[in-house]
Design a protein around this motif. Structure first.
Motif, mmCIF file in Angstrom:
data_model
loop_
_atom_site.group_PDB
_atom_site.id
_atom_site.type_symbol
_atom_site.label_atom_id
_atom_site.label_comp_id
_atom_site.label_asym_id
_atom_site.label_seq_id
_atom_site.Cartn_x
_atom_site.Cartn_y
_atom_site.Cartn_z
ATOM 1 N N LEU A 9 53.478 -6.697 95.518
ATOM 2 C CA LEU A 9 52.660 -7.849 95.871
ATOM 3 C C LEU A 9 51.181 -7.550 95.708
ATOM 4 N N THR A 10 50.796 -6.289 95.913
ATOM 5 C CA THR A 10 49.417 -5.895 95.632
ATOM 6 C C THR A 10 49.078 -6.180 94.177
ATOM 7 N N GLU A 11 49.960 -5.775 93.280
ATOM 8 C CA GLU A 11 49.720 -6.021 91.854
ATOM 9 C C GLU A 11 49.682 -7.512 91.558
ATOM 10 N N ALA A 12 50.611 -8.264 92.153
ATOM 11 C CA ALA A 12 50.670 -9.700 91.903
ATOM 12 C C ALA A 12 49.391 -10.391 92.355
ATOM 13 N N ILE A 13 48.859 -10.000 93.500
ATOM 14 C CA ILE A 13 47.620 -10.597 94.007
ATOM 15 C C ILE A 13 46.433 -10.165 93.157
ATOM 16 N N ALA A 14 46.395 -8.889 92.781
ATOM 17 C CA ALA A 14 45.242 -8.340 92.075
ATOM 18 C C ALA A 14 45.029 -8.973 90.708
ATOM 19 N N VAL A 15 46.099 -9.399 90.055
ATOM 20 C CA VAL A 15 45.946 -9.955 88.709
ATOM 21 C C VAL A 15 45.031 -11.170 88.710
ATOM 22 N N GLY A 16 45.164 -12.038 89.719
ATOM 23 C CA GLY A 16 44.329 -13.224 89.734
ATOM 24 C C GLY A 16 43.397 -13.344 90.924
ATOM 25 N N GLY A 17 43.502 -12.397 91.866
ATOM 26 C CA GLY A 17 42.684 -12.500 93.062
ATOM 27 C C GLY A 17 42.291 -11.157 93.618
ATOM 28 N N ALA A 43 45.924 0.267 88.186
ATOM 29 C CA ALA A 43 45.532 1.670 88.340
ATOM 30 C C ALA A 43 44.083 1.829 88.760
ATOM 31 N N ASP A 44 43.244 0.858 88.431
ATOM 32 C CA ASP A 44 41.822 0.967 88.747
ATOM 33 C C ASP A 44 41.436 0.202 90.016
ATOM 34 N N LEU A 45 42.421 -0.142 90.820
ATOM 35 C CA LEU A 45 42.134 -0.892 92.038
ATOM 36 C C LEU A 45 41.404 0.002 93.041
ATOM 37 N N ALA A 46 40.177 -0.358 93.374
ATOM 38 C CA ALA A 46 39.348 0.465 94.256
ATOM 39 C C ALA A 46 39.108 -0.265 95.575
ATOM 40 N N VAL A 47 40.085 -0.162 96.468
ATOM 41 C CA VAL A 47 39.957 -0.741 97.809
ATOM 42 C C VAL A 47 40.472 0.286 98.813
ATOM 43 N N PRO A 48 40.109 0.173 100.101
ATOM 44 C CA PRO A 48 40.556 1.138 101.096
ATOM 45 C C PRO A 48 42.072 1.269 101.156
ATOM 46 N N ARG A 49 42.534 2.496 101.360
ATOM 47 C CA ARG A 49 43.961 2.779 101.512
ATOM 48 C C ARG A 49 44.291 2.913 102.997
ATOM 49 N N ILE A 50 45.425 2.331 103.394
ATOM 50 C CA ILE A 50 45.710 2.254 104.830
ATOM 51 C C ILE A 50 47.029 2.954 105.201
ATOM 52 N N GLY A 51 47.430 3.956 104.399
ATOM 53 C CA GLY A 51 48.653 4.688 104.707
ATOM 54 C C GLY A 51 49.834 4.175 103.910
ATOM 55 N N GLY A 52 51.044 4.569 104.330
ATOM 56 C CA GLY A 52 52.240 4.210 103.594
ATOM 57 C C GLY A 52 52.822 2.878 104.016
#
Length: 240
Positions: A12-20, A35-44
């Motif tokens: 869902l991260t990928e699906a959102i990132a493509v257009g939003g 692969a170039d998504l630069a946002v905070p990581r919040i664990g697993g």
């Protein structure tokens, strides 16, 4: 004001990132696409940093009933956050959930890749059925059972899961029983367990092994557009 979204589901991260992409303010450590998504990581997905998520002040947390733990989602709700929990166990469910999430919850335009994916899966050629076991883990061996998204995709590609009617969705089956079922094919995805040519096929001597891309088999997002072609090619290579 731009909506703030934390995604706890890699596909869902990928699906959102493509257009939003601008909506995402936090994603899991396992969110590898884009692969170039630069946002905070919040664990697993199973052990998110709840305090970190709350501190990000998201307007919406996107989750999945299978990938994320109910106790974590309850804690996020108790902290005052809005949590959208998807359920995806079939391909039609995936298309419906993606449409509702992207266009309804997030207010994005319906993406072109979604229409392409619907067309790709609708226009599948007929294939001779093959009886298969589909391990998703070893030590212990676990396989696809009933009512799974990956199982539904494989069924549409002619793969008949030997354990499709098992009471459990991901039953643990000893290797002896897997072999005794006399599968015509063993399907080995590279996630959640990373099966490879050296790790997996040797346990099924004399049985053709199809090594599949887990992203194309288990992710419900942009990869669905090319998944029929990618998965079919891998299945055909194994059956030659």
């Amino acid at each position: 004001m731009t909506m703030r979204v934390v995604s706890l589901v890699p596909s869902l991260t990928e699906a959102i990132a493509v257009g939003g992409r601008e909506l995402l303010v936090g994603v899991t450590d396992w969110c590898s696409e884009p692969a170039d998504l630069a946002v905070p990581r919040i664990g697993g997905t199973k052990n998110p940093d709840l305090a970190r998520i709350v501190a990000l002040r998201p307007d919406l947390v996107v989750a999945n009933e299978e990938e994320n733990r109910a106790v974590d989602l309850a804690a996020l709700r108790a902290a005052g956050l809005s949590v959208r929990v998807t359920e995806v166990r079939t391909l039609p469910q995936a298309f419906a959930e993606l449409t509702a999430l992207l266009t309804g919850d997030l207010g994005l335009a319906r993406p072109g890749w979604l229409a392409t994916a619907e067309s790709a899966w609708r226009e599948l050629p007929a294939r001779a059925p093959v009886r298969a076991v589909v391990p998703i883990w070893r030590r212990p061996w676990m396989v696809l059972g009933r009512d799974t998204f990956a199982g539904d995709l494989l069924h549409r590609l002619g793969v008949r899961l030997i354990h499709a009617d098992h009471p459990e969705r991901y039953p643990a089956i000893p290797i002896g029983e897997l072999l005794a079922a006399r599968p015509e094919l063993v399907v080995l995805p590279d996630e959640p367990y990373r099966f490879t040519t050296e790790d997996g096929p040797e346990a099924f001597p004399g049985i053709p092994a199809a090594l599949l891309s887990g992203r194309h088999l288990t992710w419900y997002g942009p990869s669905l557009a090319e998944a029929p072609q990618v998965l079919t090619a891998a299945l055909d290579r194994a059956r030659r």
